[in-house]
Design an enzyme around this catalytic site. Structure first.
Site, PDB file in Angstrom:
ATOM      1  N   ASP A 123     -40.490 -55.460  39.199  1.00 58.12           N
ATOM      2  CA  ASP A 123     -40.605 -54.835  40.443  1.00 58.12           C
ATOM      3  C   ASP A 123     -41.591 -54.069  40.633  1.00 58.12           C
ATOM      4  O   ASP A 123     -42.365 -54.464  41.623  1.00 58.12           O
ATOM      5  CB  ASP A 123     -39.295 -54.434  41.058  1.00 58.12           C
ATOM      6  CG  ASP A 123     -38.775 -53.263  40.024  1.00 58.12           C
ATOM      7  OD1 ASP A 123     -39.172 -52.996  39.118  1.00 58.12           O
ATOM      8  OD2 ASP A 123     -37.664 -52.594  40.469  1.00 58.12           O
ATOM      9  N   TYR A 126     -33.968 -70.992  33.572  1.00 62.03           N
ATOM     10  CA  TYR A 126     -34.333 -72.440  33.904  1.00 62.03           C
ATOM     11  C   TYR A 126     -33.587 -73.490  33.105  1.00 62.03           C
ATOM     12  O   TYR A 126     -33.019 -74.398  33.346  1.00 62.03           O
ATOM     13  CB  TYR A 126     -35.599 -72.808  33.841  1.00 62.03           C
ATOM     14  CG  TYR A 126     -36.473 -72.668  35.314  1.00 62.03           C
ATOM     15  CD1 TYR A 126     -36.426 -71.283  35.816  1.00 62.03           C
ATOM     16  CD2 TYR A 126     -37.300 -73.534  35.607  1.00 62.03           C
ATOM     17  CE1 TYR A 126     -37.130 -71.139  36.747  1.00 62.03           C
ATOM     18  CE2 TYR A 126     -38.161 -73.090  36.778  1.00 62.03           C
ATOM     19  CZ  TYR A 126     -37.960 -71.971  37.353  1.00 62.03           C
ATOM     20  OH  TYR A 126     -38.667 -71.755  38.527  1.00 62.03           O
ATOM     21  N   LYS A 171     -37.298 -56.807  32.525  1.00 62.84           N
ATOM     22  CA  LYS A 171     -36.576 -55.862  33.535  1.00 62.84           C
ATOM     23  C   LYS A 171     -35.531 -55.205  32.411  1.00 62.84           C
ATOM     24  O   LYS A 171     -34.394 -55.294  32.421  1.00 62.84           O
ATOM     25  CB  LYS A 171     -35.578 -56.626  34.708  1.00 62.84           C
ATOM     26  CG  LYS A 171     -34.805 -55.763  35.557  1.00 62.84           C
ATOM     27  CD  LYS A 171     -35.770 -55.282  36.764  1.00 62.84           C
ATOM     28  CE  LYS A 171     -34.608 -54.420  37.475  1.00 62.84           C
ATOM     29  NZ  LYS A 171     -35.374 -53.585  38.562  1.00 62.84           N
ATOM     30  N   ASP A 177     -42.831 -67.555  37.372  1.00 67.10           N
ATOM     31  CA  ASP A 177     -42.906 -68.577  38.493  1.00 67.10           C
ATOM     32  C   ASP A 177     -43.256 -67.770  39.729  1.00 67.10           C
ATOM     33  O   ASP A 177     -44.229 -68.104  40.630  1.00 67.10           O
ATOM     34  CB  ASP A 177     -41.544 -69.304  38.752  1.00 67.10           C
ATOM     35  CG  ASP A 177     -41.441 -70.058  39.736  1.00 67.10           C
ATOM     36  OD1 ASP A 177     -42.426 -70.958  40.206  1.00 67.10           O
ATOM     37  OD2 ASP A 177     -40.395 -70.303  40.618  1.00 67.10           O
ATOM     38  N   ASP A 211     -47.057 -67.159  41.945  1.00 65.39           N
ATOM     39  CA  ASP A 211     -47.288 -67.295  43.493  1.00 65.39           C
ATOM     40  C   ASP A 211     -47.924 -66.117  44.252  1.00 65.39           C
ATOM     41  O   ASP A 211     -48.836 -66.166  44.953  1.00 65.39           O
ATOM     42  CB  ASP A 211     -45.850 -67.834  44.135  1.00 65.39           C
ATOM     43  CG  ASP A 211     -45.827 -69.437  44.314  1.00 65.39           C
ATOM     44  OD1 ASP A 211     -46.240 -70.036  43.241  1.00 65.39           O
ATOM     45  OD2 ASP A 211     -45.142 -69.866  45.259  1.00 65.39           O
TER      46      ASP A 211
END
Ligand code: IPM
Ligand code: MG
Length: 369
Positions: A225, A141, A192, A249, A253
């Site tokens: 993942d 970000y 990751k 983020d 959700d």
């Protein structure tokens, strides 16, 4: 006790849901021994129309001394239509950075009363109680270089940078470890690291911190993942999930699917304490501005109202008030009051304002009970 709460309703459904959260704050002011100075200030498009900036300069600097900041939502067509230069200074990311609120806590709880609302099986989501700890001041970000350009070959290009320093990783990991220690003692750190260097460092730093300072917390490393799949497949395995800015983020959700609606997810973002024992705290519902349902009186105000509960807990050490509010929300849900996003079966839907009123009535009943 008097404290200052700065309220920035913002755009989209922000003003509607924040009005209900303020109603709840005012109820506590009136009926319990807590005293807030509630200072509502225009933010975003509203402020731009009045002052030519997203947030007035004095309000922006007062965010640092406020005891808590309650933020509604930002974004949507009206925001997009502002001149590009106006959208930078004082935008939500700038506020988060300015307040140095790097530790974003997003609690996700399954409500029994909403087991008919989620698209997941009731036995899978029942009793889920997890917190996503999202790094909020760094990562992709904010990473440099960033931007758009045209290559020497005349091809359009966009660039963002996923960068973290070891101290940035360590400070957010410490928050997550501490939280896990207070809760059920499990921490899942998401990365990751099988592909990206930044996440290799992430994993090393988290591992080292766990070994040296938190040997009592059970640390699990999980690749992003797989984590996404596990959140849907078996969310009960999670206690605290630690993630960087963008992964946090997305996963928060996703975890919202467990409650049945993003309208049920509050969040708090915290800075470190300064030498005077003060820290910045920014409370935001996770849902965002939802322009498609704005100004219709149908948005779910519970996430914003739950932010008030988080505020009592994290900024004012009023755990009894948090408990009372949590109970009131449960009563309202059990009684079958639903905004359209959490409506199921034959239950009729109520408006944003009615939901706020129901919470206030439940508070009054519990307070007398
Ligand atoms: C959130 C939102 C924000 C984010 C947007 C509105 C900038 O999605 O708080 O989750 O990406 O952080
Ligand atoms: Mg988001």
């Amino acid at each position: 006790m008097t404290v200052e709460v700065i309220v920035l309703p913002g755009e989209g459904i922000g003003p509607e849901v924040i009005a209900e959260a303020v109603k709840v704050l005012e109820w506590f002011q009136k009926h319990r021994d807590v005293h807030f100075f509630i200072r509502c200030e225009p933010y975003g498009v509203d402020a731009y129309e009045k002052y030519g900036t997203l947030i007035k300069e004095d309000v922006f600097s007062d965010l640092l001394s406020a005891d808590a900041v309650l933020f509604g939502a930002t974004g949507g067509p009206a925001f997009d239509a502002l001149p590009d230069e106006a959208k930078i200074s004082g935008n939500l990311l700038a506020i988060r950075k300015h307040m140095a609120v790097y530790a974003n806590l997003r609690p996700v709880q399954a409500y029994d009363a909403l087991s008919d609302v989620t698209s997941l099986k009731a036995e899978v989501v029942g009793n889920v109680d997890l917190v996503v700890v999202r790094e909020l001041n760094g990562g992709i970000y904010f990473g440099e270089p960033r931007g758009r350009d045209i290559t020497a070959a005349g091809i359009e290009r966009g660039t963002n940078t996923l960068v973290y320093t070891a101290p940035e990783i360590e400070r957010i990991a410490r928050v997550a470890f501490n939280l896990a220690r207070e809760r059920r003692g499990h921490l899942h750190s998401v990365d990751k690291s099988n592909v990206l260097e930044t996440y290799k460092l992430w994993r090393e730093v988290v591992t080292h911190l766990g070994e040296t300072e938190f040997p009592d917390v059970l640390l699990h490393h999980i690749i992003v993942d797989n984590c996404a799949m596990q959140i849907i497949k078996n969310p009960k395995q999670f206690d605290v999930i630690l993630a960087d800015n963008m992964v946090g983020d997305i996963l928060s959700d996703l975890a919202g699917a467990i409650t049945g609606s993003l309208g049920m997810l509050p969040s708090v973002s915290l800075s470190n304490f300064d030498e005077n024992g003060h820290r910045c705290a920014l409370y935001e519902p996770v849902h965002g501005s939802a322009p498609d349902i704005a100004d219709q009186g149908i948005a779910n105000p519970l996430a914003a109202i739950m932010c008030v509960g988080l505020m009592f807990e994290h900024s004012f050490q009023l755990s009894k008030e948090t408990e009372l509010l949590t109970k009131a929300i449960e009563k309202v849900l059990v009684a079958g009051f639903r905004t359209p996003d959490i409506q199921a079966g034959s239950l009729g839907a109520i408006s944003t304002k009615c939901m706020g009123d129901e919470v206030v009535q439940a508070l009054t009943r519990l307070n007398h009970g």
